[in-house]
Write an enzyme that holds these catalytic residues in place. Sequence first.
Site, PDB file in Angstrom:
ATOM      1  N   ASP A  98      33.610  25.314  35.687  1.00  0.00           N
ATOM      2  CA  ASP A  98      34.688  25.453  36.653  1.00  0.00           C
ATOM      3  C   ASP A  98      34.221  26.459  37.711  1.00  0.00           C
ATOM      4  OD1 ASP A  98      36.901  26.218  38.051  1.00  0.00           O
ATOM      5  OD2 ASP A  98      38.102  26.770  36.317  1.00  0.00           O
ATOM      6  N   GLN A 126      36.098  29.801  41.600  1.00  0.00           N
ATOM      7  CA  GLN A 126      35.901  31.133  42.197  1.00  0.00           C
ATOM      8  C   GLN A 126      34.454  31.331  42.642  1.00  0.00           C
ATOM      9  OE1 GLN A 126      38.371  33.242  42.825  1.00  0.00           O
ATOM     10  NE2 GLN A 126      39.856  31.889  41.828  1.00  0.00           N
ATOM     11  N   HIS A 128      40.976  29.510  33.206  1.00  0.00           N
ATOM     12  CA  HIS A 128      42.195  29.159  33.939  1.00  0.00           C
ATOM     13  C   HIS A 128      42.850  27.982  33.215  1.00  0.00           C
ATOM     14  CE1 HIS A 128      44.531  27.407  37.302  1.00  0.00           C
ATOM     15  NE2 HIS A 128      44.398  28.561  37.918  1.00  0.00           N
ATOM     16  N   LYS A 141      39.837  27.344  48.360  1.00  0.00           N
ATOM     17  CA  LYS A 141      39.366  28.726  48.119  1.00  0.00           C
ATOM     18  C   LYS A 141      38.099  29.006  48.948  1.00  0.00           C
ATOM     19  CE  LYS A 141      41.270  28.498  43.595  1.00  0.00           C
ATOM     20  NZ  LYS A 141      42.370  29.275  43.102  1.00  0.00           N
ATOM     21  N   CYS A 143      47.642  32.077  35.810  1.00  0.00           N
ATOM     22  CA  CYS A 143      47.319  30.811  35.112  1.00  0.00           C
ATOM     23  C   CYS A 143      46.240  31.058  34.068  1.00  0.00           C
ATOM     24  CB  CYS A 143      46.880  29.725  36.086  1.00  0.00           C
ATOM     25  SG  CYS A 143      48.189  29.217  37.166  1.00  0.00           S
TER      26      CYS A 143
END
Length: 411
Positions: A205, A208, A128, A231, A369
């Site tokens: 990261d 998700q 991302h 999220k 993104c």
Amino acid sequence: MSSMTYRDFDIETIRAEFPILQRQINGKPLVYLDNAASAQKPEAVISAMADQARTAYANVHRGLHTLANETTDRYEQARKSVQTFLNAPSEKNIVFTKGATEGINIVAAGLAETIQPGDEIILSVMEHHSNIIPWHFLRERCGAVLKWIELTEEGGLDMAALEAAIGPKTRLIALSHMSNVLGTVNDVKKITALARAAGVLTLIDGCQAVVHLDLDMIDLDCDFYVFSGHKLYGPTGIGVLYGQTEALEALRPFQGGGEMIETVSREAVTYNELPYRLEAGTPPILEAIGLGAAIDWFSTFKLKDIQAHEDALYAHAREGVSAINGLKIYGETADKGPVMSFSLIGAHPHDISQIADKYGVALRAGHHCAQPLMSYMEVSATARASFGIYNTHKEVDNFIEALEKACKMLV
Ligand SMILES: Cc1ncc(COP(=O)(O)O)c(C=O)c1O
């Protein structure tokens, strides 16, 4: 957490906890399949924030009055919830940020002075932009070299290429745990083991992954892990930067002010201990409390039940779209989260999304993104359906029907 008793996974009870799911969109029941961009909020989160604002709100840490103490307790309880959820060694390893993006920027800015021209940062083409641009800053400002790892045919990370890329100049490996476009889950444990053996820092990261995978920071052994609250059925404006103590201590504070100091004089400043030294200014107090409530709510379920539900939704959707001519799915690894990015020959993803919206189905379309990934896949955009805890099989049928209608109109 094995002694904990979990709730039964009852989809109707779960849905009743999300007020927004009562909404109609264009005269049709809302089918919200944009969870990878941001998830809806359960009543537990909405009321935790509203109740705090109504009954016990003040600034944290600085006061000696009752409301300040009560708010500080709730704020620090939220940090404890995050620590338990991530199985982090201590609350000191949990820095509240405004989101994953800020967490990555705190790490990049904090490392900047230690980066020499020619030092290498390894990324993958599935990242991302939030996990790309802060490293471009180090390229522009410090002369860092970005090394890009490409993908396998199925959309997995090319592990052999990653291993080969690690060399004497490698300073950091920055990778997503799960791709927001492909759904690919990366083998973080294997990656951190490779990095540790080479003395290289790792930043993962988890934006998700945090809502689909079992997270255990001690087991994963990354130096840094970031995610955003919104999220994870929590509010916007709050996220987490987890770091191992030594890694966090090596970061130069990115911003100054507020609780991040120990002393300030005309001549000098000394910094507070972790995690406060990386939390400048009044923090997002209600948002942190909302995130704590989201984690407490999410943790009442057995993760395996959530995963089984979301995997079944994905499998149903995968099966349903396979009958649509010209539909191509991006990302087909065996270890994959419930995210379906796709294109349809002859139809622009934006048009697919607009037609789906007429039928109440919220899809995302665009570059997500992830422009380097789009150019790697030789597309300018894809459409994306991403599934969450409250989605149903009936909604998957609605999604497929909407796609079939889009096909009739566009192709
Ligand atoms: C994989 C991934 N990383 C980073 C981000 C950025 O998160 P935020 O905008 O909440 O900081 C996102 C958001 O879509 C994401 O999916």
